[in-house]
Design a protein around this motif. Structure first.
Motif, mmCIF file in Angstrom:
data_model
loop_
_atom_site.group_PDB
_atom_site.id
_atom_site.type_symbol
_atom_site.label_atom_id
_atom_site.label_comp_id
_atom_site.label_asym_id
_atom_site.label_seq_id
_atom_site.Cartn_x
_atom_site.Cartn_y
_atom_site.Cartn_z
ATOM 1 N N PHE A 1 0.829 -1.206 0.000
ATOM 2 C CA PHE A 1 0.000 0.000 0.000
ATOM 3 C C PHE A 1 0.865 1.257 0.000
ATOM 4 O O PHE A 1 0.534 2.254 -0.661
ATOM 5 C CB PHE A 1 -0.918 -0.004 1.217
ATOM 6 C CG PHE A 1 -1.755 1.235 1.356
ATOM 7 C CD1 PHE A 1 -2.723 1.537 0.419
ATOM 8 C CD2 PHE A 1 -1.555 2.106 2.419
ATOM 9 C CE1 PHE A 1 -3.487 2.685 0.534
ATOM 10 C CE2 PHE A 1 -2.318 3.246 2.551
ATOM 11 C CZ PHE A 1 -3.291 3.533 1.604
ATOM 12 N N MET B 1 0.705 4.152 -2.895
ATOM 13 C CA MET B 1 0.474 5.577 -2.667
ATOM 14 C C MET B 1 1.675 6.419 -3.072
ATOM 15 O O MET B 1 1.510 7.532 -3.575
ATOM 16 C CB MET B 1 0.156 5.812 -1.190
ATOM 17 C CG MET B 1 -1.123 5.152 -0.714
ATOM 18 S SD MET B 1 -2.593 5.725 -1.595
ATOM 19 C CE MET B 1 -2.593 7.448 -1.126
ATOM 20 N N ALA C 1 -7.003 -2.387 -0.636
ATOM 21 C CA ALA C 1 -8.192 -1.640 -0.216
ATOM 22 C C ALA C 1 -8.422 -1.755 1.288
ATOM 23 O O ALA C 1 -8.849 -0.795 1.938
ATOM 24 C CB ALA C 1 -9.408 -2.142 -0.988
ATOM 25 N N GLU D 1 -6.063 -2.146 3.590
ATOM 26 C CA GLU D 1 -5.083 -1.284 4.243
ATOM 27 C C GLU D 1 -5.451 0.185 4.101
ATOM 28 O O GLU D 1 -5.178 0.991 4.995
ATOM 29 C CB GLU D 1 -3.688 -1.523 3.642
ATOM 30 C CG GLU D 1 -3.085 -2.866 3.996
ATOM 31 C CD GLU D 1 -2.875 -3.020 5.491
ATOM 32 O OE1 GLU D 1 -2.517 -2.010 6.142
ATOM 33 O OE2 GLU D 1 -3.062 -4.132 5.998
ATOM 34 N N LYS D 2 -6.068 0.543 3.000
ATOM 35 C CA LYS D 2 -6.482 1.933 2.812
ATOM 36 C C LYS D 2 -7.558 2.328 3.806
ATOM 37 O O LYS D 2 -7.567 3.454 4.323
ATOM 38 C CB LYS D 2 -6.986 2.116 1.376
ATOM 39 C CG LYS D 2 -7.239 3.556 0.993
ATOM 40 C CD LYS D 2 -7.598 3.674 -0.475
ATOM 41 C CE LYS D 2 -7.769 5.130 -0.875
ATOM 42 N NZ LYS D 2 -8.111 5.262 -2.316
ATOM 43 N N CYS E 1 -6.359 3.435 7.218
ATOM 44 C CA CYS E 1 -5.761 4.768 7.316
ATOM 45 C C CYS E 1 -6.805 5.862 7.501
ATOM 46 O O CYS E 1 -6.438 7.043 7.570
ATOM 47 C CB CYS E 1 -4.923 5.063 6.071
ATOM 48 S SG CYS E 1 -3.506 3.975 5.872
ATOM 49 N N ARG E 2 -8.061 5.519 7.551
ATOM 50 C CA ARG E 2 -9.118 6.523 7.708
ATOM 51 C C ARG E 2 -9.548 6.622 9.163
ATOM 52 O O ARG E 2 -9.814 5.603 9.802
ATOM 53 C CB ARG E 2 -10.329 6.153 6.845
ATOM 54 C CG ARG E 2 -10.063 6.195 5.353
ATOM 55 C CD ARG E 2 -11.312 5.867 4.575
ATOM 56 N NE ARG E 2 -11.062 5.863 3.140
ATOM 57 C CZ ARG E 2 -11.977 5.568 2.212
ATOM 58 N NH1 ARG E 2 -13.212 5.247 2.603
ATOM 59 N NH2 ARG E 2 -11.667 5.585 0.949
#
Length: 401
Positions: free
Chosen positions: A92, A96, A127, A129-130, A133-134
């Motif tokens: 990830f 990015m 997705a 891992e993304k 991060c939120r």
């Protein structure tokens, strides 16, 4: 006649006679298909009790004795024969860092797989891992997206402590931490204006203007002032974490309203408790309003002119003509001690660089050294007289008149 002749009859043992077995003929590994190769390899692994070091060592010896160049001949470090897969976190970060789209990442994964190096995880893992991060509690409307400062700081502290897990294991006595961060807001205009109907009035929100409030983590220290994590690029957008993004025009009323809102959120911040092994780490937050420009600083300090000092309000003519540093002109405004100004500058505003009528010097080390050089050149112990003379020479004639 034939009865008088000799006849030879050959007899075979029934157990030694070759018999043709039925079914398909066996294929070698090289001539086998993909499914058969997997089956043959699985059977070989089962026969050797799935001993990976043994199989890798056997492959290394076979490659040395083989005349074919299908297997790269390695040394006895057999672990280098198998490529190590990339973890979803690193994949990830790679995704990015290079600004990949979904299809670009899939293309890179398929190309590496075709060349026998299937090391990238699937996009579904990326997705997941993304989503990690939120922060929690994101609120979105048609003209803004925002998250509370408490949720964003909790999420930031959690991610930092997870990233610095090895540091926390070495410093096993860490129980309390302080996350130092900077925050601020700014606006921009001149963006493309689209024909998009909004439910609110156009005078309140237009998509040609943007107002962003963000924070940047600077450093995390423990109760003994040891650095747990340090942001090595504090001026970069890499660690910039937005609190609010809104289609609003930057105005004086909006700036004051946002400042009051942030002050209330900082005042009501609670400790974050991070579970680490069998212990708990308590994290408190220390914010500094530094992500602002000169326009916002003047509005917050009530300064009408950009040429005036935002701390004391002195005008350019007053700065040039005033010699007495004890003058009321240089007295700081109320609440300006909370503005983003270095401590050295604040000290200079609170006390004069050189005290008039006093024979000794004060101030910082650099100021003392400069004053000593002045004494040696002029041969005068009264530094204040020399300093006044230099100021009088620099004042223009039109200002004196």
């Amino acid at each position: 006649m034939w009865l008088a002749g000799n006849m030879t009859i050959r007899l075979f043992d029934i157990n030694e006679s070759p018999q043709k077995k039925g079914g398909r003929p066996k294929l070698t590994y090289e001539a086998a298909g993909k499914r058969l190769k997997i089956k043959l390899a699985s059977e070989l692994a089962i026969e050797n009790q799935n001993s990976t070091p043994l199989l890798l060592h056997a492959a290394n010896i076979s490659a040395r004795k083989s005349t074919e160049n299908e297997v790269i001949k390695k040394s006895d470090r057999t672990g280098l024969l198998a490529p190590s897969p990339i973890t979803p976190e690193k994949a990830f970060a790679f995704f990015m860092e290079n600004g990949f789209t979904k299809q670009q990442y899939i293309n890179v994964k398929q190309l590496s797989k075709q060349h026998g190096c299937d090391i990238y995880p699937s996009y579904s893992k990326i997705a997941e891992e993304k989503l990690k991060c939120r922060p929690a509690g994101i609120e979105c409307t048609e003209n803004e997206a925002k998250v509370s400062m408490q949720n964003l700081l909790n999420h930031t502290a959690s991610r930092i402590l997870l990233m610095q897990k090895e540091v926390c294991e070495i410093l096993s006595d860490v129980t309390q931490c302080t996350l130092i961060f900077s925050y601020g807001f700014d606006g921009s205009t001149g963006h493309s204006l689209y024909k998009q109907k909004l439910s609110i009035a156009e005078s309140q929100s237009l998509d040609d203007s943007l107002f962003v409030t963000s924070i940047i983590p600077i450093k995390m220290i423990d109760q003994k002032q040891r650095v747990i994590w340090l942001n090595k690029s504090p001026q970069s957008i890499r660690f910039c974490r937005p609190l609010k993004i809104a289609y609003l025009k930057e105005t004086t009323s909006l700036i004051l309203e946002e400042k009051e809102n942030l002050d209330n959120q900082i005042k009501n911040l609670d400790l974050y408790v991070h579970a680490f092994q069998s212990n708990a780490i308590f994290v408190k937050f220390d914010g500094h309003l530094t992500l602002i420009d000169g326009k916002v600083l003047n509005i917050l300090t009530g300064t009408n002119s950009c040429q005036s000092c935002p701390m004391c309000g002195a005008k350019p003519t007053q700065l040039l003509t005033t010699i007495d540093f004890y003058s009321k002109i240089f007295v700081m405004k109320p609440h300006t001690d909370q503005m983003p100004l270095p401590a050295e500058v604040v000290d200079l505003l609170d006390s004069p660089i050189i005290s008039p009528g006093v024979g000794h010097k004060n101030g910082s080390t650099s100021q003392n050294s400069c004053a000593e050089d002045t004494d040696e050149e002029n041969g005068n112990d009264d530094v204040s007289d020399t300093f006044e003379i230099e100021l009088e020479e620099e004042v223009p004639d039109d200002i004196e008149n």
